[in-house]
Motif scaffolding. Structure first.
Motif, PDB file in Angstrom:
ATOM      1  N   GLU A  18      13.495   3.375  -5.421  1.00  0.00           N
ATOM      2  CA  GLU A  18      12.482   2.606  -4.707  1.00  0.00           C
ATOM      3  C   GLU A  18      12.552   1.115  -5.057  1.00  0.00           C
ATOM      4  OE1 GLU A  18      11.585   4.037  -2.252  1.00  0.00           O
ATOM      5  OE2 GLU A  18       9.754   5.219  -2.453  1.00  0.00           O
TER       6      GLU A  18
ATOM      7  N   TRP B   2       5.014  -9.220  -2.522  1.00  0.00           N
ATOM      8  CA  TRP B   2       6.378  -9.638  -2.211  1.00  0.00           C
ATOM      9  C   TRP B   2       6.452 -10.911  -1.395  1.00  0.00           C
ATOM     10  CZ3 TRP B   2       5.939  -4.350   0.223  1.00  0.00           C
ATOM     11  CH2 TRP B   2       5.704  -4.392   1.608  1.00  0.00           C
TER      12      TRP B   2
ATOM     13  N   HIS C  87      -1.030  -0.077  -0.773  1.00  0.00           N
ATOM     14  CA  HIS C  87      -0.166  -0.267   0.385  1.00  0.00           C
ATOM     15  C   HIS C  87      -0.366  -1.670   0.958  1.00  0.00           C
ATOM     16  CE1 HIS C  87       0.985   3.905   0.474  1.00  0.00           C
ATOM     17  NE2 HIS C  87      -0.243   4.330   0.666  1.00  0.00           N
TER      18      HIS C  87
ATOM     19  N   HIS D 283       0.306  -1.457   6.653  1.00  0.00           N
ATOM     20  CA  HIS D 283       0.628  -0.031   6.528  1.00  0.00           C
ATOM     21  C   HIS D 283      -0.639   0.813   6.429  1.00  0.00           C
ATOM     22  CE1 HIS D 283       3.505   3.161   5.806  1.00  0.00           C
ATOM     23  NE2 HIS D 283       2.969   3.498   4.664  1.00  0.00           N
TER      24      HIS D 283
ATOM     25  N   LEU E 121      -1.030   8.469   0.403  1.00  0.00           N
ATOM     26  CA  LEU E 121      -1.592   7.978  -0.856  1.00  0.00           C
ATOM     27  C   LEU E 121      -2.736   6.996  -0.654  1.00  0.00           C
ATOM     28  CD1 LEU E 121       1.124   7.507  -3.615  1.00  0.00           C
ATOM     29  CD2 LEU E 121      -1.199   8.331  -3.912  1.00  0.00           C
TER      30      LEU E 121
ATOM     31  N   LYS F 169      -0.473  14.203  12.422  1.00  0.00           N
ATOM     32  CA  LYS F 169      -0.311  13.000  13.233  1.00  0.00           C
ATOM     33  C   LYS F 169       1.166  12.642  13.291  1.00  0.00           C
ATOM     34  CE  LYS F 169      -2.854  10.920  10.374  1.00  0.00           C
ATOM     35  NZ  LYS F 169      -3.497   9.855   9.597  1.00  0.00           N
TER      36      LYS F 169
ATOM     37  N   GLY G   2       0.439  12.765  -2.679  1.00  0.00           N
ATOM     38  CA  GLY G   2       1.334  11.826  -3.329  1.00  0.00           C
ATOM     39  C   GLY G   2       0.922  11.417  -4.723  1.00  0.00           C
TER      40      GLY G   2
ATOM     41  N   VAL H 172       4.609   8.881   9.535  1.00  0.00           N
ATOM     42  CA  VAL H 172       4.595   7.499   9.039  1.00  0.00           C
ATOM     43  C   VAL H 172       5.291   7.466   7.688  1.00  0.00           C
ATOM     44  CG1 VAL H 172       2.411   6.977  10.209  1.00  0.00           C
ATOM     45  CG2 VAL H 172       2.370   7.690   7.827  1.00  0.00           C
ATOM     46  N   ALA H 173       5.808   6.298   7.345  1.00  0.00           N
ATOM     47  CA  ALA H 173       6.463   6.134   6.044  1.00  0.00           C
ATOM     48  C   ALA H 173       5.437   6.364   4.931  1.00  0.00           C
ATOM     49  CB  ALA H 173       7.060   4.743   5.927  1.00  0.00           C
ATOM     50  N   PHE H 174       5.923   6.886   3.815  1.00  0.00           N
ATOM     51  CA  PHE H 174       5.027   7.179   2.701  1.00  0.00           C
ATOM     52  C   PHE H 174       4.508   5.877   2.091  1.00  0.00           C
ATOM     53  CE2 PHE H 174       3.550   9.251  -1.132  1.00  0.00           C
ATOM     54  CZ  PHE H 174       3.155  10.487  -0.658  1.00  0.00           C
ATOM     55  N   PHE H 175       5.409   4.918   1.964  1.00  0.00           N
ATOM     56  CA  PHE H 175       5.034   3.588   1.465  1.00  0.00           C
ATOM     57  C   PHE H 175       5.439   2.542   2.480  1.00  0.00           C
ATOM     58  CE2 PHE H 175       5.346   5.913  -2.587  1.00  0.00           C
ATOM     59  CZ  PHE H 175       4.141   5.551  -3.156  1.00  0.00           C
ATOM     60  N   SER H 176       4.927   1.350   2.297  1.00  0.00           N
ATOM     61  CA  SER H 176       5.385   0.230   3.105  1.00  0.00           C
ATOM     62  C   SER H 176       6.431  -0.547   2.310  1.00  0.00           C
ATOM     63  CB  SER H 176       4.206  -0.681   3.445  1.00  0.00           C
ATOM     64  OG  SER H 176       3.445  -0.987   2.287  1.00  0.00           O
ATOM     65  N   TYR H 177       7.437  -1.021   3.033  1.00  0.00           N
ATOM     66  CA  TYR H 177       8.525  -1.777   2.421  1.00  0.00           C
ATOM     67  C   TYR H 177       8.699  -3.069   3.206  1.00  0.00           C
ATOM     68  CZ  TYR H 177       9.588   2.919   0.663  1.00  0.00           C
ATOM     69  OH  TYR H 177       9.501   4.155   0.082  1.00  0.00           O
ATOM     70  N   PRO H 178       9.125  -4.115   2.504  1.00  0.00           N
ATOM     71  CA  PRO H 178       9.381  -5.364   3.246  1.00  0.00           C
ATOM     72  C   PRO H 178      10.436  -5.093   4.327  1.00  0.00           C
ATOM     73  CG  PRO H 178       9.619  -5.699   0.856  1.00  0.00           C
ATOM     74  CD  PRO H 178       9.482  -4.228   1.081  1.00  0.00           C
TER      75      PRO H 178
ATOM     76  N   MET I  21      12.659  -1.521  -2.122  1.00  0.00           N
ATOM     77  CA  MET I  21      11.635  -2.546  -2.006  1.00  0.00           C
ATOM     78  C   MET I  21      12.238  -3.946  -1.909  1.00  0.00           C
ATOM     79  SD  MET I  21       8.395  -1.965  -1.879  1.00  0.00           S
ATOM     80  CE  MET I  21       7.426  -0.467  -1.753  1.00  0.00           C
ATOM     81  N   GLY I  22      13.542  -4.014  -2.079  1.00  0.00           N
ATOM     82  CA  GLY I  22      14.171  -5.328  -2.043  1.00  0.00           C
ATOM     83  C   GLY I  22      13.914  -6.121  -3.303  1.00  0.00           C
TER      84      GLY I  22
ATOM     85  N   SER J 226       6.455   0.929   9.526  1.00  0.00           N
ATOM     86  CA  SER J 226       5.606   2.008   9.020  1.00  0.00           C
ATOM     87  C   SER J 226       5.777   3.275   9.846  1.00  0.00           C
ATOM     88  CB  SER J 226       4.134   1.580   9.053  1.00  0.00           C
ATOM     89  OG  SER J 226       3.890   0.554   8.123  1.00  0.00           O
ATOM     90  N   LEU J 227       5.922   3.090  11.171  1.00  0.00           N
ATOM     91  CA  LEU J 227       6.067   4.246  12.056  1.00  0.00           C
ATOM     92  C   LEU J 227       7.541   4.619  12.140  1.00  0.00           C
ATOM     93  CD1 LEU J 227       3.595   3.333  14.936  1.00  0.00           C
ATOM     94  CD2 LEU J 227       3.238   4.864  12.984  1.00  0.00           C
TER      95      LEU J 227
ATOM     96  N   HIS K  49       7.570  -4.814  -7.182  1.00  0.00           N
ATOM     97  CA  HIS K  49       7.686  -6.261  -7.354  1.00  0.00           C
ATOM     98  C   HIS K  49       6.930  -6.718  -8.597  1.00  0.00           C
ATOM     99  CE1 HIS K  49       8.919  -5.745  -3.173  1.00  0.00           C
ATOM    100  NE2 HIS K  49       9.664  -6.813  -3.387  1.00  0.00           N
TER     101      HIS K  49
END
Lengths: 514, 514
Positions: free
Chosen positions: A448, B163, B99, B103, B110, A272, A385, A275-281, A452-453, A285-286, B29
């Motif tokens: 990370e 977060w 996630h 996301h 994962l 497909k 993962g 997409v990002a492996f993880f979500s971040y603030p 992740m901020g 994602s795409l 976080h």
């Protein structure tokens, strides 16, 4: 013939002739049935090794292995690597021992909802209700696991089904697994996209990153100027000198978006859009730019080699030669160990036709590009993962390909999850060079944490990321399970250790001290 | 305050002040929130160590610990010891990173059905949908885990819930966990049974094998002639000199039936009638003789101490002194290691108030009876039967009771499942003496092979039971994770090694070469 014997005989008749086993009391009749000389059984001291090894076997053979696990908790211990196998489209047949049905109603200590545990990560779950139908169930499980893409089939085996008289096996009609033919109109559409001359990335995955499919993709690229890419993780890539090269979409969100920013079209093959492996603030994602169009060329259950043949036809490019990767001779590096010198050492050391299983995370992330012109080899990545995949997958890959050396690159944090693999590697005398990148931390999490901020980790957060108190003594670990080892501190010594490891059969472990 | 901070603050406010963590990217976080100095965080290098340690913590504290696990596969790796904890009625709060909701729809590598994986082995599962309600969810999880019997509470924590801004925590009304009062008519019935003078076994479990409940059970036994028994496995028993002694129902079917054969009545306390651990061809599941009556005295959620007080009242025996175990001085044994000399060495060496975690299977099975007159100690068993429970449970028990030494008796086969515990023990400087009974086989399976009627194992079956190719070097294993070790070949040396291990703080490992 009892049920267990009928099961084992059916598995081997259907082509499943290896079993990665971690047995318990309820599986004694299955153990007895393993006296069948056509079934190879491999003992694993932890179930995650068994399921990961089955994944590694499938990656190299394209046929399923079986596992033998002990009731619900045994299955649970194997689930993380079943997840990884499922995401890699690896087929496998899991046999889960269970109490006999008459015993289950008393809710003995080891009973649990095995179907409930199996379903989230299996494509097919069945309880073998009687000895005289188990051959049918087993054949169905193998047929399911052998579909394209490979499927996770889980067969629950109650004790009484094992030990009761089975009679002659009754099998379902044989079904040859087939890959679906792609839709001709879709091929025409993709041909139009490619003829437009607009910047296009064709993302290859699963069966399309090797063999005829890859070679034909290389012809398409040569004929149209489209670029060939892969997701950051791919089940297995044939790469190196003489192969069609594929560009790897980076892992982190910012460089991945940078990589993709100029493409007007993304064509997907057995995968497909990225997409990002993880979500971040505050990160998307795409990964594609706004306005980029995504066109599926080959769906997951379709035949990539056939699709590319049809596409070459539509493009009138059947005779175009593919772009192939030239050999890049890499001098043996000297000096300090860092991602670049490590990559150079790898590029110089990898022997022709070896297999690389990569779970090096931070250390390997930057350096894979530098091995693209090495001797031809297969590269295997972690698709799901869940860490702790590499040493078991290397175990299964080495059993599948006894004449090829496997290089298993693994971070120290990852290696600890399924370190019991080393024992099976020693017992079976497998040609595996395990390379432990010992940075004494979950280094990926340090990056990370910032991504992740969450700011800069404080002392307590850092103590959940650093593995340096105590430092793991990897040579002692290798010794404990009968694997010879060496530790290296320089790029040259690392190269030499890899070369040395290929000189004798059997496993070796190299500690790369970072 | 973000969601993760609100979660950690709520956990500690509700009394959960330790977290056994194996974090990943989605939990950064939460890691940051662990800077809260009121929460102790303990890093585990495999999730089965984290969940087993939470079990050990509960066994000694009767209050839940928390775990932090990384998405579905991280939970999966912890499930086997969650199964054991559930069967031991240990409460725990599992926090599962996930996630963020935005996301999830892209099905990144994962992602998996975490609820589906959690439900079969959790009493309570919830997804924390927003930062401003997470305090409520966390308080509910702690309340659930704190019920009697202890419950498995699993709280799924999406990244965005972590977060986002949480606001002031909003909590549900405090609910003090209560044990139910047993039915008075039932107490009267049991009093009549006991007054009959017919042979009666009172089987104690869970909270009834210690403290006031056990002491009162001892008075009932003294007043009525009833015998006190336990299942083969019990969550925690206070035993040794000066405690009310409890007889252990044997593990194997034949001796268990022999033990039970003369009882007319079985009275159950926080447990059910004894059943075989596994089912075998031609052997019964229920262990009691035909015609023996089973009478529940205390259900799993009721108050045993109160029930025995009511029963003593009904029997007019409130002032009867309990039968107490006298001290048996065991001379230090000499000569070869065998189950009896091992038991004698234990009896002589166990210091007052130590904790014994037993997963010795074959080696320990015959010998526990010989330590009944040792210095008073707590004994912890594996309730769920999934092996690999002992070294994690010992880890949690040692953290719960830093002033007491833990002796962790474990077979070599079992120890390999969760051997990563040793690293956490070294890091935290825990007072644990790990005793590896190294017989280089799954010895229990050799006996079970015959019990199953599978005959004598052939060469291939034996190769799935023997661990002697290669032999695990347990001292190297201990060294690899920073635990000092010694190997012993005689009963005297074993005794000495145990005594020596108590002289300095921190972990030790003793290899008992069988």
């Amino acid at each position: 013939m009892n049920g267990a014997q009928s099961l084992v005989a059916t598995l081997v008749d259907q082509g499943v002739d290896i079993c990665f086993a971690n047995p318990g009391t309820s599986e004694m009749h299955f153990l007895s049935a393993l006296e069948n000389p056509r079934m190879r059984s491999v003992l694993c001291l932890f179930e995650g090794v068994a399921t990961g090894a089955a994944d590694g076997w499938y990656r190299m053979k394209d046929t399923p292995a079986s596992t033998l696990l002990h009731l619900g908790p045994g299955l649970a211990n194997g689930l993380a690597n079943i997840h990884n196998a499922k995401r890699a489209s690896s087929g496998m047949v899991n046999i889960i021992g269970e109490h006999s049905s008459s015993h289950l109603k008393y809710d003995p200590p080891l009973s649990s909802d095995i179907e409930g545990l199996a379903r989230p990560l299996s494509h097919w779950v069945r309880r073998a209700e009687s000895a005289d139908t188990i051959a049918w169930d087993a054949a169905k499980a193998v047929a399911k696991a052998s579909e394209h893409p490979g499927q996770i089939a889980t067969l629950i085996l109650p004790g009484d089904t094992s030990w009761q008289e089975a009679g002659a096996p009754v099998l379902p009609p044989a079904a040859k697994p087939a890959r679906k033919v792609p839709d001709a109109a879709r091929i025409e559409h993709i041909a139009r996209v490619l003829r437009s001359g607009e910047p296009t990335l064709i993302i290859l995955a699963n069966k399309a990153t090797r063999g005829a499919a890859l070679e034909r993709a290389g012809r398409v690229a040569a004929a149209t100027g489209a670029r060939l890419g892969s997701q950051f993780f791919t089940a297995r890539i044939e790469r190196g000198a003489g192969r069609v090269p594929i560009e790897r979409i980076p892992y982190a969100v910012a460089p991945a978006r940078e990589f993709l920013k100029d493409f007007k079209h993304i064509v997907t093959v057995e995968t497909k859009e990225p997409v990002a492996f993880f979500s971040y603030p505050d990160k998307p994602s795409l990964l594609k730019p706004e306005g980029t169009l995504v066109h599926p060329l080959v769906e997951a259950d379709e035949d990539s080699a056939l699709a590319f043949a049809m596409l070459l036809d539509a493009l009138g490019a059947t005779h175009t030669a593919p772009r192939l990767q030239p050999r890049i001779e890499t001098p043996v590096p000297t000096g300090a160990l860092n991602p670049v010198s490590i990559a150079h050492a790898l590029a110089a050391a990898l022997p022709e036709d070896c297999i690389v299983v990569d779970e090096s995370l931070t250390t390997g992330r930057e350096s894979m590009g530098l091995t693209i012109g090495a001797a031809p080899h297969d590269l295997i990545n972690n698709m799901g993962g869940s860490i702790g995949y590499a040493t078991p997958v290397a175990t299964g890959a080495a059993l599948a390909c006894p004449d090829r050396r496997v290089f298993c690159m693994v971070g120290d944090g990852s290696a600890m999850y399924t370190i019991q693999s080393l024992w099976t590697q020693a017992r079976e005398g497998l040609n595996i060079t395990t390379i432990i990148f010992a940075n004494n931390s979950y280094a990926i999490l340090k990056a990370e944490y910032a991504n992740m901020g969450a700011g800069t980790p404080g002392e307590r957060a850092l103590s959940m990321i650093d593995l340096d108190r105590p430092r793991i003594d990897w040579q002692a670990m290798a010794t404990s399970m009968g694997v010879p080892s060496v530790a290296v501190d320089t790029a040259q010594a690392f190269h030499q250790a890899m070369v040395d490891s290929t000189r004798e059969a059997g496993p070796r472990l190299i500690v790369v001290r970072l």
